[in-house]
Design an enzyme around this catalytic site. Structure first.
Site, PDB file in Angstrom:
ATOM      1  N   LYS A  34       0.743  -1.054   0.051  1.00  0.00           N
ATOM      2  CA  LYS A  34       0.028   0.072   0.040  1.00  0.00           C
ATOM      3  C   LYS A  34       0.844   1.125   0.167  1.00  0.00           C
ATOM      4  CE  LYS A  34      -4.345  -1.778   1.309  1.00  0.00           C
ATOM      5  NZ  LYS A  34      -5.426  -2.004   2.276  1.00  0.00           N
ATOM      6  N   ARG A  63      -3.933  -9.947   4.843  1.00  0.00           N
ATOM      7  CA  ARG A  63      -4.078  -9.855   3.391  1.00  0.00           C
ATOM      8  C   ARG A  63      -2.982  -9.407   2.642  1.00  0.00           C
ATOM      9  NH1 ARG A  63      -6.143  -6.241   0.030  1.00  0.00           N
ATOM     10  NH2 ARG A  63      -7.537  -7.054  -1.848  1.00  0.00           N
TER      11      ARG A  63
END
Ligand code: 7PJ
Length: 277
Positions: free
Chosen positions: A221, A256
């Site tokens: 991210k 995740r």
């Protein structure tokens, strides 16, 4: 704590790895590597061999500014893959969607978990999840994907994210969703600045009193890119592993991730240290 799918129950005494399968044309720099069914399937096989316990399939890009996708388009992306995975493995498949109709069809075709970045706020979503009786991940997001990164703002990000998740847990429980089916996620990068993300991460342990398994999604991210002097997506592996290891140390229950093998190795070391007296 436990997490039960139709085919398997996990004791959550160590973090589970949820491998990401993105089937959106805009999610990879190579323009949709896993849009092709065969390459998607071989990637799933690789993730299973590398140690993934859940596969998360998403056909709706939730990246900041991403275009909206119709139900039909999203189903065309994910349903054939769900069927194909069902033919090769019993691994639980999670459907990453906010659309009630996509949830319904995906579960009918063999998915066994709902992962909703919108925390089941779409019309009929909570009722459907009650009926389906599958694990659901409810995530915090401030604003909507298209505009959420414009001006994220909180007085106290930890308290506000926690309060939102508490409210959504209550809505779910009141609608008849079993407590043991609810997974929570603070939603890194969804309507949050770098500072918000880092504060949330540092205080991950404070989510324990909500008494639900905690899912953490930070893999590749932009918060990692921001700390690493604007490293692009393909240079965020080491940073992703650092955060996965820290999250596991702080007792996250599901990670995740894109890079399953690297994460699995890191988790083994983390677990070895944890289990040492
Ligand atoms: C998340 C997600 C996350 C959950 C995405 C990306 C953006 N689902 N789907 N948590 N992120 N539960 O992977 O960069 O953080 S899509």
């Amino acid at each position: 704590m436990k997490l039960s799918f139709d085919s398997i129950t996990f004791e959550l005494n160590r973090p589970l790895i949820m491998g990401i399968l993105n089937v959106t044309p805009d999610s990879f720099s190579d323009g949709g590597l896993f849009i092709n069914k065969n390459s998607a399937l071989s990637h799933v096989n690789q993730m299973i061999n590398d140690g993934a316990q859940i596969i998360d399939i998403g056909g709706e890009s939730t990246r900041p500014g991403a275009a909206e996708v119709s139900v039909d388009e999203e189903c065309q992306r994910v349903i054939p893959l769900i069927k194909a995975i069902r033919n090769i493995s019993d691994i639980p498949v999670s459907i990453d969607t906010s659309k009630t109709e996509v949830m319904r069809l995906a579960i009918a075709e063999g998915a066994s978990m709902i992962n909703d970045v919108n925390a089941l706020r779409a019309e009929g979503a909570v009722e459907l999840a009650t009926q389906l009786n599958v694990p659901v991940c409810i995530m915090h997001m401030q604003g909507l994907p298209r505009t959420m990164q414009h001006t994220p703002s909180y007085n106290n990000v930890v308290d506000e994210v926690k309060d939102f998740l508490k409210q959504r847990i209550n809505v779910c429980i009141n609608a008849g969703i079993k407590h043991e089916n609810i997974i929570i996620d603070p939603g890194f990068g969804f309507g949050k600045t770098l500072e918000h993300n880092l504060t949330l991460f540092k205080h991950l342990d404070e989510f324990e009193d909500l008494d639900c398994p905690l899912l953490v999604g930070v893999s590749r991210k932009s918060m990692i890119g921001q700390v690493l002097d604007n490293a692009p997506g393909d240079e965020r592996l080491y940073g992703s592993i650092a955060l996965a290891t820290l999250a596991a140390w702080i007792n996250a229950n599901i990670l995740r991730v894109h890079d399953v093998k690297a994460t699995a190795d890191a988790l083994k070391l983390c677990q070895a240290v944890k289990e040492t007296m």
